[in-house]
Every structure is written in C-alpha cells, then in structure tokens.
Design an enzyme around this catalytic site. Structure first.
Site, PDB file in Angstrom:
ATOM      1  N   LYS A  36      54.421  74.569  38.063  1.00 40.22           N
ATOM      2  CA  LYS A  36      55.812  74.386  38.492  1.00 40.22           C
ATOM      3  C   LYS A  36      55.876  73.972  39.956  1.00 40.22           C
ATOM      4  CE  LYS A  36      60.341  76.645  38.425  1.00 40.22           C
ATOM      5  NZ  LYS A  36      61.087  77.889  38.141  1.00 40.22           N
ATOM      6  N   CYS A  39      61.899  76.067  33.566  1.00 41.53           N
ATOM      7  CA  CYS A  39      63.145  76.749  33.928  1.00 41.53           C
ATOM      8  C   CYS A  39      64.069  75.868  34.780  1.00 41.53           C
ATOM      9  CB  CYS A  39      62.818  78.062  34.623  1.00 41.53           C
ATOM     10  SG  CYS A  39      64.241  79.159  34.850  1.00 41.53           S
ATOM     11  N   GLU A  94      58.494  80.243  28.780  1.00 33.04           N
ATOM     12  CA  GLU A  94      58.009  80.506  30.149  1.00 33.04           C
ATOM     13  C   GLU A  94      57.417  81.903  30.248  1.00 33.04           C
ATOM     14  OE1 GLU A  94      59.783  80.687  34.728  1.00 33.04           O
ATOM     15  OE2 GLU A  94      61.145  80.663  33.015  1.00 33.04           O
TER      16      GLU A  94
END
Length: 529
Positions: free
Chosen positions: A343, A395, A273
């Site tokens: 995301k 994440c 990430e």
C-alpha cells in the site's frame, strides 16, 4: 401588513447569521446525494444554495457562508469518523467528538477559501462569475483538498452521478470532470433564476441531460475467452477480535473453512485486507500449507497480510507494510512473496502518525495497533494471477482516481480493491466508500472486485454497475464469473490534463471579464464624480 412581513422576511434572509444557518442546511442536503441515499439532485440543490447565498455579499460574509456550508456537508457526510474513534480507540465521547469537529472545520476551510476567492475576484453577479469562475475556483480548491497533508478527497459531488445523467462523462474526464460540469449547471441555474432568463435555464438542462447517451458508449470490449470463476470471501471478523494476537489462529481457520467449499470451483479466491492479521514471516508455515493446497486444486489465493522489511536507513528497525500477496501459482510459495503489492497511500492517524512520538504522549488514540506503516512505491507492477494482470488498491487508495489511473496499463484485465470497513460500524461510511470504488471501474472501463471484511463485498462491471453483491455483516462467499475487458478510455489515456486545459482557458476568460468590468466601473465612477 403583508408588505411588513415581506420586509422582515427579506431582512432575515439577507442577515449574515441567517445566511450562515441556511448555508448549513444546504450543506447537509448535499450528503443525501451520496450513497446510501443516491438522491443525485440534492448535489445541485446543495451547490445552488452555496452559490446563491454568496451573491451580493462581502468577502467576510461569503467566507462565513462557505464555512457554514462546509460544516453542514462534512459534519453530516463524514460523521462516520466518530464511530471509528469512539468505538475502537477507547477515547471518551467528548474527545472523539472534538477530534471529528476539528476535521470537519479543517475541511470547511477549503469551502471558505472558495467563497472568499469567488467574491474577491468576481464581486458582481455576472454570467462569467457563475459559469466560469465558480467551476474553476471549485476545481482548484478541491485539488488542494485532495492534495494538502496527503489529502482527503471524500464527498466529491461527481460521485453522485454514478447513476445520474452525467454518468457517461466519467470515462472521458473522470470524477473531477463531472464535478466541474455540475458546477457549470448550478451556475447557469442561478443565473437563470437571478436574471429571469429562460435561455440560461435551457442551457443548464442541456449541460445536464445531453450527456445522457454517453453512458451507452462502450470504451471497452469484453473478453469472454478470459472469463474466470472467482470467489470473494467476506469473513465478518469483529474488529476487537481482529487485532487480538491470541485470535490469529481462529481467524485463519475461519477463512480456510469458508474457502474450502469453493476451492475446486473458483480459479481465483480473494480474502480481504489484513485477512491474515500477522506479519508474513510469522505465517510462513500456514502460507506454504495453503499454497500447496491451492496448487493441488489448480486455484490461486489473493489475500491481505502484513509485510516487513529491513530499513536501509536504520537497519535495527523493521519497516511494516500493508500488503497483498498471491499464492497458489505455478512456482511454490517462498518467503517473501514476490507477486505482491504494498500500500502506497497511508491514512493519516490510522496507518501513519505525523509527529508520532509527541502525539503518543497526549492520547492513547495515536498509539493504536498497526498505526506505524511504511509506504510502498507510488507506481507498482500489477499482480499477475492465472495469467491476468490486476491493478490493486488497499482500502482508502481506491478513492484516489489519479493514483489508480497512473498504475493502469493497457493490458490490465481487471481492478481489485480489498478493505476492512469494520472500523466504521453500521454508519454510512462503507457505502460512500463503495460508491467511489464503482467510479474507478467506470472511469477505466474495467470490472472491479471489492472484497471486504464486513461489506460491501461486490463484483462491479466496467460501467460501474453492481453485478453481484453480498449483504453487510454476514460471513459469506460471493461466487461469480469475472469477464475481463480491454480498451482504453479517454480518461485512462489522458488523465485530468484535458480538464486542466479547460480550467486554464475558462479561468483566463473569467479573469479578463472581471478585470475589464472593474476597469469600466472605475472609469464610469470617475466620470460621474
């Protein structure tokens, strides 16, 4: 004398505050059922303590017990939040502790709600209170906990069974189904203990251990013809450096140097990430150079980066995205990368700030770098790399089983999650995060690649088992062979709807039994009067 001691000991156990203290201890015990401890029986012990302490209690007493139990579980289980706030926000230890306590208290309210509803709806110690109503109410309050204010579904007890006897339930009912069965098992154990019933004990053991053979049932088929060499790069970049704009070139050079030895060996190389801690348009030159390099070596790179778009609502403002892109494909890279993922589920107070303008005036914690991201679409097309379809999560998203399942397609070859757990230091947080990622592989019957900045970086098999892993806080590359799978698990096909149906049926039965019992007791009281 022994009778006197027994009397005072009994009074101690039944006193309200003593019950709250023991509830706190039982809550703490629950943390040991999760990674890195992996002592799954502690989950049953913890739930046993919660349910048993609420027997013969008033609604007020039960609420206190539930709240104290929640303080124990969440206070010990998510203590890693303190590390993130104190070490990386510049706030004092006192304020950091206060914020963590607020979060713990908030999460404990859901256990308080469960305890109060359980006693209010089923005041008597009956089999339906413990084996029907308790699992149903727990399922409902846990749903609220993972939904309200974007949700925080951390520490669901179903995750403890990634290596336990209920492991085989995951591909059928998901992690929520495992939690549901654990509540049934716990209720039966309490009923067996309270009524001295061996039959209830045997039934509890049957619920717990009869599903054991399901772990050997494969809902997937490996595809060795699609096997591909992969390299997972764990950069181990210190968090203080990672957010320093003057360190970007050094960070990029580190990742490039770590990648070059594997570029001829691995068809797919993955960085974690925000491995490129800059906006994509600022790094077009670097990306074109890397794209050319990867295409020359017949390899592809998947990397975390930051994306930017013009806002249609406010054209003068740009929207920032936490993003994954693929380069090194057949067609040369062109900005912006179309083979990408943005995301969707942002972390409150980490990537998005509710009431941002007001809170920024109160404390610098809410003015952290990269804390104003925009959200990508809930459902997005899979990444395509080397002809393989990849479902991606960044994440925190990997703990959201429903979101991963809703993006899953029958032609998905493997799952990918990239993360930066450096925020949580040497705490237990990264290990809990890793455990939840393993559950996604087990639920959907697909191998999963987890690539992180500081660990835990690993290749996880479609049974949730660890096939290869790097040690934390090391700068290394994990090289392995990934074998995709195909096939649809019941959970992938139906999601949580079977469990919801069971919940409604069991809830209806429990409500009927409770109302019928209350009516009978009222009639009996009138006749005696």
């Amino acid at each position: 004398m022994s009778q006197v001691r027994s009397f005072f000991f009994t009074k101690l156990l039944t006193s309200c505050w003593a019950s709250g203290f023991f509830a706190l201890l039982f809550g703490i015990a629950g943390t040991f059922s999760f990674s890195p401890f992996h002592f799954w029986p502690a989950a049953i012990l913890s739930l046993f303590g919660l349910l048993s302490l609420t027997l013969n209690c008033s609604i007020k007493q039960s609420g206190l017990i539930g709240f104290c139990w929640g303080l124990g579980l969440f206070g010990s289980g998510i203590s890693w939040v303190y590390v993130s706030i104190f070490e990386f926000s510049g706030m004092s230890a006192t304020i950091s502790l206060f914020i963590v306590l607020l979060l713990v208290a908030y999460l404990s309210l859901y256990v308080l709600l469960f305890s109060c509803l359980l006693v209010a709806l089923c005041p008597q110690t009956t089999w339906w209170r413990l084996t029907l109503a308790a699992p149903v109410l727990w399922h409902i309050t846990e749903y609220l906990r993972r939904s309200v204010f974007t949700g925080f579904p951390w520490l669901q007890f179903g995750y403890t069974q990634i290596q336990g006897p209920l492991q085989g339930i995951a591909p059928i009912l998901g992690v929520e189904g495992i939690t549901f069965i654990l509540m049934i098992v716990t209720g039966l154990l309490i009923y067996a203990w309270h009524e001295r019933l061996k039959s209830a004990l045997l039934l509890a053991l049957a619920f717990l251990f009869l599903p054991w053979p399901l772990r050997y049932l494969d809902w997937f088929t490996p595809e060795p013809k699609k096997a591909v060499q992969i390299a997972l790069v764990q950069g181990n970049i210190d968090q203080s450096i990672k957010m320093d704009i003057n360190s970007i070139n050094d960070i990029l050079q580190i990742y490039k140097n770590e990648t070059l030895p594997d570029i001829d060996k691995a068809s797919i190389i993955i960085w974690p990430e925000s491995a490129i801690p800059d906006i994509e348009k600022n790094q077009k030159k670097f990306l074109k150079e890397m794209d050319k390099l990867f295409r020359e070596h017949d390899s592809s790179l998947i990397t975390g980066i930051l994306g930017e778009k013009k806002s249609s609502a406010a054209p003068i403002h740009d929207l920032l995205f936490n993003k994954v892109i693929v380069i090194g494909q057949k067609n040369p890279y062109a900005y912006p990368a179309m083979n990408s993922y943005e995301k969707h589920h942002l972390v409150p107070f980490g990537e998005s700030i509710p009431f941002e303008n007001m809170l920024n005036r109160l404390t610098p914690f809410f003015n952290r770098p990269m804390s104003s991201f925009s959200s990508g679409r809930y459902e997005q097309a899979p990444l395509n790399v080397k002809g393989l379809n990849v479902i991606t999560a960044i994440c925190y998203e990997i703990i959201l089983g429903q979101q991963i399942r809703d993006n899953f397609k029958p032609n998905t070859d493997f799952l990918l999650t990239i993360s930066n757990d450096a925020w949580f230091g040497h705490s237990i947080g990264p290990w809990q995060h890793f455990q939840m990622a393993r559950m996604r592989a087990l639920e959907l019957g697909r191998p999963l690649l987890r690539v992180t900045n500081t660990g835990v970086t690993a290749l996880i098999g479609p049974r949730g088992d660890i096939l290869a892993q790097l040690p934390q806080f090391t700068r290394q590359v994990l090289s392995a062979t990934l074998i995709p799978t195909y096939g649809i698990t019941p959970y992938a096909r139906f999601g949580i709807w079977p469990l919801c149906s069971v919940t409604m049926i069991m809830g209806g039965i429990a409500l009927y039994c409770s109302l019928h019992t209350s009516f009978w007791l009222n009639q009996k009281g009138k006749r005696e009067h």
